[in-house]
Design a protein around this motif. Structure first.
Motif, short mmCIF file in Angstrom:
data_model
loop_
_atom_site.label_atom_id
_atom_site.label_comp_id
_atom_site.label_asym_id
_atom_site.label_seq_id
_atom_site.Cartn_x
_atom_site.Cartn_y
_atom_site.Cartn_z
N LEU A 85 0.82 -1.21 0.00
CA LEU A 85 0.00 0.00 0.00
C LEU A 85 0.85 1.26 0.00
N VAL A 86 1.91 1.27 0.78
CA VAL A 86 2.72 2.48 0.91
C VAL A 86 3.74 2.59 -0.22
N PHE A 87 4.59 1.60 -0.38
CA PHE A 87 5.73 1.75 -1.27
C PHE A 87 5.47 1.30 -2.71
N LEU A 88 4.89 0.12 -2.90
CA LEU A 88 4.71 -0.36 -4.26
C LEU A 88 3.65 0.42 -5.02
N THR A 89 2.60 0.83 -4.32
CA THR A 89 1.58 1.66 -4.97
C THR A 89 2.16 3.01 -5.37
N ALA A 90 2.93 3.62 -4.47
CA ALA A 90 3.56 4.91 -4.79
C ALA A 90 4.56 4.74 -5.94
N ALA A 91 5.32 3.67 -5.93
CA ALA A 91 6.30 3.42 -7.00
C ALA A 91 5.59 3.22 -8.33
N ALA A 92 4.51 2.46 -8.32
CA ALA A 92 3.75 2.24 -9.56
C ALA A 92 3.15 3.55 -10.08
N THR A 93 2.69 4.38 -9.18
CA THR A 93 2.14 5.69 -9.56
C THR A 93 3.24 6.56 -10.17
N SER A 94 4.42 6.59 -9.55
CA SER A 94 5.55 7.36 -10.08
C SER A 94 5.97 6.83 -11.44
N LEU A 95 5.99 5.53 -11.56
CA LEU A 95 6.39 4.88 -12.81
C LEU A 95 5.43 5.23 -13.94
N THR A 96 4.15 5.12 -13.70
CA THR A 96 3.18 5.43 -14.77
C THR A 96 3.21 6.92 -15.11
N GLY A 97 3.41 7.78 -14.11
CA GLY A 97 3.52 9.22 -14.39
C GLY A 97 4.72 9.52 -15.26
N LYS A 98 5.84 8.90 -14.93
CA LYS A 98 7.06 9.08 -15.73
C LYS A 98 6.85 8.59 -17.16
N LEU A 99 6.24 7.41 -17.30
CA LEU A 99 6.00 6.87 -18.65
C LEU A 99 5.04 7.76 -19.43
N ARG A 100 4.02 8.29 -18.77
CA ARG A 100 3.08 9.20 -19.45
C ARG A 100 3.79 10.47 -19.92
N ARG A 101 4.61 11.06 -19.05
CA ARG A 101 5.33 12.28 -19.43
C ARG A 101 6.30 12.01 -20.58
N THR A 102 6.96 10.86 -20.53
CA THR A 102 7.90 10.50 -21.60
C THR A 102 7.16 10.33 -22.92
N ALA A 103 6.03 9.64 -22.88
CA ALA A 103 5.25 9.43 -24.11
C ALA A 103 4.70 10.74 -24.65
N ALA A 104 4.28 11.64 -23.76
CA ALA A 104 3.72 12.92 -24.19
C ALA A 104 4.78 13.83 -24.81
N SER A 105 6.03 13.65 -24.42
CA SER A 105 7.10 14.52 -24.93
C SER A 105 7.64 14.06 -26.28
N ARG A 106 7.28 12.88 -26.72
CA ARG A 106 7.75 12.37 -28.02
C ARG A 106 6.84 12.87 -29.13
N PRO A 107 7.45 13.13 -30.30
CA PRO A 107 6.61 13.51 -31.44
C PRO A 107 5.79 12.31 -31.90
N PRO A 108 4.61 12.56 -32.44
CA PRO A 108 3.79 11.45 -32.95
C PRO A 108 4.53 10.69 -34.06
N ARG A 109 4.29 9.40 -34.14
CA ARG A 109 4.92 8.58 -35.18
C ARG A 109 4.38 8.98 -36.56
N GLY A 110 5.25 8.89 -37.53
CA GLY A 110 4.83 9.17 -38.90
C GLY A 110 4.98 10.62 -39.29
N ARG A 111 5.18 11.51 -38.33
CA ARG A 111 5.37 12.92 -38.64
C ARG A 111 6.85 13.27 -38.51
N PRO A 112 7.31 14.15 -39.35
CA PRO A 112 8.73 14.55 -39.24
C PRO A 112 8.99 15.27 -37.92
N HIS A 113 10.15 15.06 -37.35
CA HIS A 113 10.55 15.69 -36.09
C HIS A 113 11.05 17.09 -36.38
N ARG A 114 10.53 18.08 -35.66
CA ARG A 114 10.96 19.47 -35.89
C ARG A 114 11.86 19.94 -34.81
#
Length: 175
Positions: A146-175
């Motif tokens: 409840l304390v550590f693994l849930t917080a770690a999973a939340t941090s992990l998914t937040g990091k993955l979401r931010r990383t995915a949001a910062s990438r340019p969409p596939r198929g479009r040229p990178h500017r």
């Protein structure tokens, strides 16, 4: 240019994840467990608490790093989460050598299965905790999750979401 170097480092870190987790699982199944157990309860509980505390400290550090989008946090968090599960599995296996603690838990695979059932809050139809030490360990795992693994999973998914949001969409040229 720097982004490309950072990207290759990120790919290198992802390539480490599989082998790192594989090494943890191999170690879990091969390391001797007879050093600890019902014959040495104080040592067993001390080792468990020290190891879980160490993992918790590392989880907190990497959760903070994930908030600041530092590299390597995904691999570290996933590895530490797997290690946490394997530590609890080891503890269940060790404690199962005391005849009054568990019914139906005989092997390391049984212990791993039981740990995942406890993590997922599922029923224990085939493995039943009988003793006070087994029940205490289950309570400790639930609180740790409840304390550590849930917080770690939340941090992990937040990091993955931010990383995915910062990438340019596939198929479009990178500017």
């Amino acid at each position: 240019m720097e982004e490309r170097g950072g990207s290759s480092r990120a790919h290198w870190a992802w390539r480490l994840l599989g082998p790192a987790v594989a090494v943890l699982f191999v170690a879990y199944f091969l390391l001797p467990a007879r050093v600890l157990g019902p014959e040495r309860p104080v040592l067993s509980w001390t080792v468990l608490i020290v190891v879980l505390t160490g993992i918790a400290v590392l989880l907190l550090k990497h959760m903070r790093d994930a908030l600041f989008d530092r590299r390597g946090t995904v691999v570290a968090l996933v590895s530490l989460m797997c290690l946490s599960v394997l530590v609890f599995s080891s503890a269940y296996f060790v404690i199962s050598h005391d005849p009054g603690e568990f019914r139906g838990l005989r092997t390391r695979l049984d212990a791993f299965y039981f740990t995942l059932l406890t993590l997922a809050t599922l029923s224990y139809g085939d493995i039943q905790p009988r003793g006070q030490s087994a029940r205490l360990l289950i309570l400790l795992q639930i609180l740790y999750t409840l304390v550590f693994l849930t917080a770690a999973a939340t941090s992990l998914t937040g990091k993955l979401r931010r990383t995915a949001a910062s990438r340019p969409p596939r198929g479009r040229p990178h500017r």
